[in-house]
Motif scaffolding. Sequence first.
Motif, PDB file in Angstrom:
ATOM      1  N   LEU A  74     -27.448   7.486  20.672  1.00 25.97           N
ATOM      2  CA  LEU A  74     -26.363   7.524  19.681  1.00 25.97           C
ATOM      3  C   LEU A  74     -25.230   8.442  20.118  1.00 25.97           C
ATOM      4  O   LEU A  74     -24.057   8.134  19.893  1.00 25.97           O
ATOM      5  CB  LEU A  74     -26.906   7.934  18.307  1.00 25.97           C
TER       6      LEU A  74
ATOM      7  N   TYR B 146     -27.633  -0.397  21.552  1.00 23.41           N
ATOM      8  CA  TYR B 146     -27.931  -0.643  20.136  1.00 23.41           C
ATOM      9  C   TYR B 146     -29.334  -1.220  19.966  1.00 23.41           C
ATOM     10  O   TYR B 146     -30.070  -0.836  19.047  1.00 23.41           O
ATOM     11  CB  TYR B 146     -26.900  -1.582  19.513  1.00 23.41           C
TER      12      TYR B 146
ATOM     13  N   VAL C  53     -31.848   1.570  20.284  1.00 25.86           N
ATOM     14  CA  VAL C  53     -31.820   2.443  19.103  1.00 25.86           C
ATOM     15  C   VAL C  53     -32.545   1.776  17.940  1.00 25.86           C
ATOM     16  O   VAL C  53     -33.341   2.409  17.242  1.00 25.86           O
ATOM     17  CB  VAL C  53     -30.370   2.815  18.702  1.00 25.86           C
ATOM     18  N   LEU C  54     -32.272   0.486  17.732  1.00 24.94           N
ATOM     19  CA  LEU C  54     -32.903  -0.207  16.605  1.00 24.94           C
ATOM     20  C   LEU C  54     -34.411  -0.366  16.789  1.00 24.94           C
ATOM     21  O   LEU C  54     -35.148  -0.410  15.806  1.00 24.94           O
ATOM     22  CB  LEU C  54     -32.246  -1.575  16.381  1.00 24.94           C
TER      23      LEU C  54
ATOM     24  N   ARG D  69     -35.477   3.019  15.626  1.00 30.66           N
ATOM     25  CA  ARG D  69     -35.143   3.264  14.216  1.00 30.66           C
ATOM     26  C   ARG D  69     -34.958   1.924  13.499  1.00 30.66           C
ATOM     27  O   ARG D  69     -33.852   1.543  13.150  1.00 30.66           O
ATOM     28  CB  ARG D  69     -33.865   4.093  14.118  1.00 30.66           C
TER      29      ARG D  69
ATOM     30  N   GLU E 190     -32.975   1.488   9.567  1.00 34.05           N
ATOM     31  CA  GLU E 190     -31.700   2.142   9.254  1.00 34.05           C
ATOM     32  C   GLU E 190     -30.591   1.097   9.118  1.00 34.05           C
ATOM     33  O   GLU E 190     -30.017   0.651  10.117  1.00 34.05           O
ATOM     34  CB  GLU E 190     -31.354   3.183  10.318  1.00 34.05           C
TER      35      GLU E 190
ATOM     36  N   LEU F  18     -27.182   1.525  10.997  1.00 32.96           N
ATOM     37  CA  LEU F  18     -27.244   1.222  12.427  1.00 32.96           C
ATOM     38  C   LEU F  18     -27.296  -0.284  12.670  1.00 32.96           C
ATOM     39  O   LEU F  18     -26.702  -0.785  13.620  1.00 32.96           O
ATOM     40  CB  LEU F  18     -28.455   1.890  13.074  1.00 32.96           C
TER      41      LEU F  18
ATOM     42  N   GLU G 255     -23.793  -1.583  12.267  1.00 33.04           N
ATOM     43  CA  GLU G 255     -22.986  -1.157  13.414  1.00 33.04           C
ATOM     44  C   GLU G 255     -23.285  -2.041  14.631  1.00 33.04           C
ATOM     45  O   GLU G 255     -22.371  -2.493  15.325  1.00 33.04           O
ATOM     46  CB  GLU G 255     -23.324   0.305  13.717  1.00 33.04           C
TER      47      GLU G 255
END
Length: 115
Positions: free
Chosen positions: A45, A69, A72-73, A76, A79, A82, A85
Amino acid sequence: MHSTLTEHARCLYGEDRGSVPKCFQEHHEQYFVEELTFADADEILVLLRELSPRVLDGQLPVWIRNLAYRLVLLQRPDEPALMREAAESLWLHGPAWDEIAAGLARRAEALESGQ
């Protein structure tokens, strides 16, 4: 050696809002991708916020941003902000990704509504 993922990306892709670290090593995108693959969500991030602060532009190649991305997903998965985004990033780069972007947006909405 780079001290952060973001510093490594700056050496590879440049950065107009800050100084490019002065390192004297050879750069290979493959090593950066390996580092990105095993980075934690917070580090990824920071990379996205610093090198692609606006979805429309940024210093990261589109495929690196989309991979970031995705990673990250995976770390997480619950979220909604996110997910939205990431969906916004996908929508900007052609209809090939629209279905995935729409799925992320639906999933974010479902999470927020408690479904």
